[in-house]
Design an enzyme around this catalytic site. Sequence first.
Site, PDB file in Angstrom:
ATOM      1  N   TYR A 170      40.949  38.971  27.953  1.00 32.36           N
ATOM      2  CA  TYR A 170      41.568  37.985  27.066  1.00 32.36           C
ATOM      3  C   TYR A 170      41.293  38.405  25.623  1.00 32.36           C
ATOM      4  O   TYR A 170      41.190  39.585  25.341  1.00 32.36           O
ATOM      5  CB  TYR A 170      41.035  36.583  27.432  1.00 32.36           C
ATOM      6  CG  TYR A 170      41.935  35.493  26.932  1.00 32.36           C
ATOM      7  CD1 TYR A 170      43.294  35.493  27.249  1.00 32.36           C
ATOM      8  CD2 TYR A 170      41.446  34.496  26.107  1.00 32.36           C
ATOM      9  CE1 TYR A 170      44.136  34.525  26.753  1.00 32.36           C
ATOM     10  CE2 TYR A 170      42.296  33.516  25.609  1.00 32.36           C
ATOM     11  CZ  TYR A 170      43.632  33.537  25.931  1.00 32.36           C
ATOM     12  OH  TYR A 170      44.462  32.572  25.415  1.00 32.36           O
ATOM     13  N   LYS A 215      57.329  30.962  51.589  1.00 30.73           N
ATOM     14  CA  LYS A 215      57.992  32.232  51.268  1.00 30.73           C
ATOM     15  C   LYS A 215      57.031  33.114  50.471  1.00 30.73           C
ATOM     16  O   LYS A 215      56.988  34.329  50.655  1.00 30.73           O
ATOM     17  CB  LYS A 215      59.265  31.986  50.444  1.00 30.73           C
ATOM     18  CG  LYS A 215      60.367  31.314  51.234  1.00 30.73           C
ATOM     19  CD  LYS A 215      61.407  32.302  51.740  1.00 30.73           C
ATOM     20  CE  LYS A 215      62.216  31.643  52.836  1.00 30.73           C
ATOM     21  NZ  LYS A 215      63.330  32.378  53.350  1.00 30.73           N
TER      22      LYS A 215
END
Length: 766
Positions: free
Chosen positions: A39, A94
């Site tokens: 980060y 999915k």
Amino acid sequence: MVKISKEAALEYHENSRPGKIEVIPTKPYRTQTDLSLAYSPGVAYPCLEIQQNPDDAYKYTDKGNLVAVISNGTAVLGLGDIGALSGKPVMEGKGLLFKIYGGIDVFDIEVAEKDPEKFCEAVEKIAPTFGGINLEDIKAPECFYIEERLKKSLDIPVMHDDQHGTAIISAAGLKNALEVNGKDIKKVKIVVNGAGAAAISCTKLYMALGAQRENIVMLDSKGVITSDRPNLTEQKKFFATDRRDIHTLEEAIKGADVFVGLSKGNILSQDMIRSMADQPIVFALANPVPEISYEEAMASRPDVLMATGRSDYPNQINNVIGFPYIFRGALDVHATAINEEMKMAAVHAIAELAKQPVPDVVNDIYQVNNLTFGPLYFIPKPVDPRLITEVSAAVAKAAIDSGVARKTITDWAAYKNQLRELLGQETKLTQKLHDTARSHPQRVVFAEGIHPTMLKAAVQAKAEGICQPILLGNDERIEKLAKELDLNLDGIEIVNLRHDNQAERRERYARVLAEKRQRQGYTVDEANDKMFERNYFGMMMVETGEADAFITGLYTKYSNTIKVAKEVIGIRPEYNHFGTMHIVNSKKGTYYIADTLINRHPDKEVLKDVAKLSAMTVRFFNDEPSIAMLSYSNFGSDDSGSPAQVHQAVEELQQQYPDLAIDGEMQVNFALNRELRDKKYPFSRLNGRDVNTLVFPNLSSANGAYKLLQALSPETEIIGPIQMGLNKPIHFTDFECSVRDVINITAVAVIDAYVDKIKNKITEAE
Ligand SMILES: NC(=O)C1=CN([C@@H]2O[C@H](COP(=O)(O)OP(=O)(O)OC[C@H]3O[C@@H](n4cnc5c(N)ncnc54)[C@H](OP(=O)(O)O)[C@@H]3O)[C@@H](O)[C@H]2O)C=CC1
Ligand SMILES: CC(=O)C(=O)O
Ligand SMILES: [Mg+2]
């Protein structure tokens, strides 16, 4: 067949933590430095690179492996318009399938928007995040407009799975079912029940395969779509029939060769199936409840070729067989689209796969003996590990050939290996073993030709070009078993060692053995008797050079095999003992463990031999041995009993081999943690080195260690036992080992035999 209850399904989704997917970091994040890289401030650098060159998003982010599964919930399975949020379990599902079958990460995105324009705007705005967009469960006709528009406006692959995924799989299924019943796609009469997203797209693809429009009748919720019906959508109009004699499904289906249901559950009756032509093809694909249940359809008439969308019956025609692999191939070449060429390549790859011998892992999962191409198996199973290599490679290749790829692939073998590795199907080491064996296949005797595992392994190893198998056993029984398992024995020699036609061979082997062991009190008669035993006979084949390697152990006790091996083959002259090693391929790396099977209570001399043999074997695998001699104490902290014996063995080996990276005795944690070891025992010869070879103080601990790893981390691949120290390539298997285990050992035996031959040639030349 598994029956699922509502309670079980709800509990599955609720338990441990709600839902089916999570996000997992892929980079280190434990230290301050890691966090500064992950980060702020470090993250700013890739941001600026991407600003300069947007394609760098594929380099510095997960974009290239991230697909959005997007739905507005208007046609969720066959449940209809249940809304965006209610469809979330399907979209998460999915996501799960994308990950396990294609190694693809998914964000499922449920958009509460039915207006096609606004829906497209939402998708377009979030598209930069993704490498591909899988549209899901969006109802017709809106889905046609939505997909077309997004395909035009976005430069990443967009596919409405219910249309094209379903079309690809069902077209492959239809192609193969027609091969089973021998009918011609150009002549068959097809009834399509449903005229929505899936039905329209499927029927178009059948036409691309040769189906004739005049032979197709389509129905929607109002009945047969006839050309005189008012207000037909553009897609329905295309399939409208000029026939005026049919209005209902019952009328339309009479005499039809094919029924494809993409509508809703329980609308097809047994009588309707009975009214169809000979060997009718019935694809009842509505989910979760098919147009007719599998049981009812099968009971309606004996010649029906049946498929459903469900995983609990034979012939599952479901887009799960396609979307993970289609997107995998498309993502890997940074395709800008999924075009007709890519879809057709997927159809053919899937259809072809169903005709190939089924890997054992698939039979095991479905708890069947042998799936073979025919009425009950004309479409590959979703768990087939070859789908990723065959379908993704075909799709990627078609993308390159049709000019929509932004990245090319030239080494297809390497690409397929990478795909196998992606799903952890094959580690680099097994691949290397198989590839090496394939380049120098040898004659391998399989002692237990009548054992299904060994028979399958021999046939598969032959098919893969790893060896030329010779099966020992009763030829009639082996042939019968092969027939039952549908295995092809062409080119495989069977030696029935007890048959009269082997008498000369048995006597010859007996004479050789008796001569070799005459000083150990052997007589020819005694040796003659032994030649009726497969381990004696088989090992003599190797001893006399009539075969190159020998595999045994599925039936026989080790103690017996070891005894025979010592008698017939003998231990290498430079050693007094032999042993076995298991290779552990873990996420942390490759480790060699010894001695896992042979020496129960090793003394110092045995330990020294096992360590030396381990060093030799690790080098055989092209690795540099770095050996920890294990115990429950460290460097003399316990100076009696077992640790003292290890300690002494190390001392003598270090003196004898000043350059060998070996030390101990030590505990496993110090062996495997270099920092810890270097800090606490800086004097160790292993200082600064990672240990890759673990020699255990006795059989119980070594055997327990690899079995523990096997049980606790099923994803860790364990290869072995690898025999070390016998004069010839005689290798053993575990009682409970799988076909794959036997093939791995066969590959090792082949390489072992080849290396022996090379060494002998060098010695002869000298
Ligand atoms: N096995 C698989 O891989 C897949 C299966 N499916 C299944 O296919 C079905 C349709 O899905 P999808 O195309 O996405 O949905 P759509 O909503 O786009 O289409 C549904 C279609 O079914 C028609 N229909 C509804 N009731 C009847 C009936 N009684 N008789 C004839 N037709 C009827 C509708 O007619 P109308 O046009 O008049 O509304 C419509 O044309 C679902 O059950 C779904 O689960 C879908 C994708 C993949
Ligand atoms: C399988 C699938 O996508 C459906 O039934 O909608
Ligand atoms: Mg769907």
